[in-house]
Design a protein around this motif. Structure first.
Motif, PDB file in Angstrom:
ATOM      1  N   GLU A  68      27.233  25.048  75.248  1.00  0.00           N
ATOM      2  CA  GLU A  68      27.401  26.266  76.238  1.00  0.00           C
ATOM      3  C   GLU A  68      28.191  27.198  75.593  1.00  0.00           C
ATOM      4  O   GLU A  68      28.218  28.513  76.022  1.00  0.00           O
ATOM      5  CB  GLU A  68      27.773  25.709  77.509  1.00  0.00           C
ATOM      6  CG  GLU A  68      26.669  25.075  78.304  1.00  0.00           C
ATOM      7  CD  GLU A  68      25.487  26.206  78.498  1.00  0.00           C
ATOM      8  OE1 GLU A  68      25.615  27.480  79.132  1.00  0.00           O
ATOM      9  OE2 GLU A  68      24.402  25.713  78.191  1.00  0.00           O
ATOM     10  N   LYS A  72      27.401  31.283  74.615  1.00  0.00           N
ATOM     11  CA  LYS A  72      28.249  32.402  75.407  1.00  0.00           C
ATOM     12  C   LYS A  72      28.689  33.253  74.194  1.00  0.00           C
ATOM     13  O   LYS A  72      28.617  34.576  74.244  1.00  0.00           O
ATOM     14  CB  LYS A  72      29.303  32.052  76.105  1.00  0.00           C
ATOM     15  CG  LYS A  72      28.818  31.405  77.433  1.00  0.00           C
ATOM     16  CD  LYS A  72      29.869  31.015  78.409  1.00  0.00           C
ATOM     17  CE  LYS A  72      29.444  30.497  79.614  1.00  0.00           C
ATOM     18  NZ  LYS A  72      30.711  29.773  80.365  1.00  0.00           N
ATOM     19  N   GLN A  75      25.806  35.418  72.950  1.00  0.00           N
ATOM     20  CA  GLN A  75      25.425  36.400  73.786  1.00  0.00           C
ATOM     21  C   GLN A  75      26.540  37.566  73.713  1.00  0.00           C
ATOM     22  O   GLN A  75      25.942  38.690  73.458  1.00  0.00           O
ATOM     23  CB  GLN A  75      25.245  36.039  75.291  1.00  0.00           C
ATOM     24  CG  GLN A  75      24.432  35.125  75.333  1.00  0.00           C
ATOM     25  CD  GLN A  75      24.445  34.174  76.776  1.00  0.00           C
ATOM     26  OE1 GLN A  75      25.410  34.491  77.499  1.00  0.00           O
ATOM     27  NE2 GLN A  75      23.048  33.933  77.309  1.00  0.00           N
TER      28      GLN A  75
END
Length: 80
Positions: A68, A72, A75
């Motif tokens: 995760e 992130k 992104q």
């Protein structure tokens, strides 16, 4: 797949993330040249790229929180 410091460094490199996920012609040129100048790192670079392209399959290599966190980072890198 063994993760060494080079692979981890690529996974944290914003320019490398952009290369993998955006792949503009200038990014492709740069990383091809990079591999040509550093052939000893080509295997690590390709493994890092594979990991990024197959994140959902990397549960045996990374914890769910690490995956995760990496998603992130990806992104955020692509928003710049």
């Amino acid at each position: 797949m063994t993760l060494n410091n080079n692979i981890l460094t690529y996974l944290k490199d914003t320019d490398f993330l952009k290369y993998v996920f955006e792949g503009t012609s200038s990014q492709l040129r740069y990383w091809r040249g990079y591999m040509a100048r550093r052939p000893q790192e080509k295997k690590d670079l390709l493994q890092a790229k594979y990991i990024l392209m197959h994140l959902d399959e990397m549960e045996c290599q990374f914890s769910p929180s690490e995956i995760e966190s990496l998603k992130k980072r990806i992104q955020l890198s692509l928003k710049d």
